[in-house]
Design an enzyme around this catalytic site. Structure first.
Site, short mmCIF file in Angstrom:
data_model
loop_
_atom_site.label_atom_id
_atom_site.label_comp_id
_atom_site.label_asym_id
_atom_site.label_seq_id
_atom_site.Cartn_x
_atom_site.Cartn_y
_atom_site.Cartn_z
N GLY A 27 0.89 -0.98 -0.06
CA GLY A 27 -0.15 0.11 -0.29
C GLY A 27 0.82 1.27 0.15
CE1 TYR A 28 3.96 2.62 -4.00
CE2 TYR A 28 2.14 0.99 -4.01
CZ TYR A 28 3.48 1.49 -4.55
OH TYR A 28 4.09 0.53 -5.16
#
Length: 148
Positions: A27-28
């Site tokens: 995830g960013y």
């Protein structure tokens, strides 16, 4: 420094199961600069990536499972899940990413190099299709922002 080229794939190699592979979820937290959290099997880390397409700074810091779970819950956009196959192409290794939903049937092959000169001289195998190294649409950070 990470130096890599990326390619779409014409066809998958036969018998993928014979190669080592890892299940990756990431995830960013930010896409400019790139700050990501990743689970690779049972290993967790936080990554910072600088600007660039073929060559850019990259730093990995270890996390524990609790820290990963806390941070991934704060990620913006899509969580990316993929199976990464490690295919020898001496002296290199092809990292073949087979993306899961919602990105399937996307498949990207990446090859990392010790120098930009080697990266530029690389001749891809026949089963590679398009060189997308300089197309930011194929960066995972960009995919994380894609609307479905």
């Amino acid at each position: 420094m990470e130096i890599e080229r990326k390619f779409t794939v014409r066809q998958l190699p036969e018998d993928l199961a014979r190669y080592d592979s890892h299940l990756i979820e990431q995830g960013y937290l930010n896409t400019n600069p790139v700050v990501r959290v990743r689970r690779e099997d049972n290993t967790y880390y936080l990554t910072y990536k600088g600007k660039g397409l073929m060559a850019r700074e990259e730093y990995n810091l270890p996390l524990n499972e609790q820290a990963y779970n806390h941070l991934v819950s704060k990620a913006d956009g899509n969580i990316i899940t993929k199976r990464r196959y490690l295919i020898p192409l001496p002296p290199y290794t092809i990292e073949l990413d087979v993306f899961m939903e919602p990105f399937a049937p996307l498949i990207i092959a990446e090859v990392e190099f010790p120098t930009e000169k080697e990266a530029e001289a690389f001749i891809p195998p026949e089963w590679f299709l398009e060189d997308v190294t300089y197309n930011p649409e194929y960066h995972n950070s960009t995919l994380s922002t894609k609307k479905f």
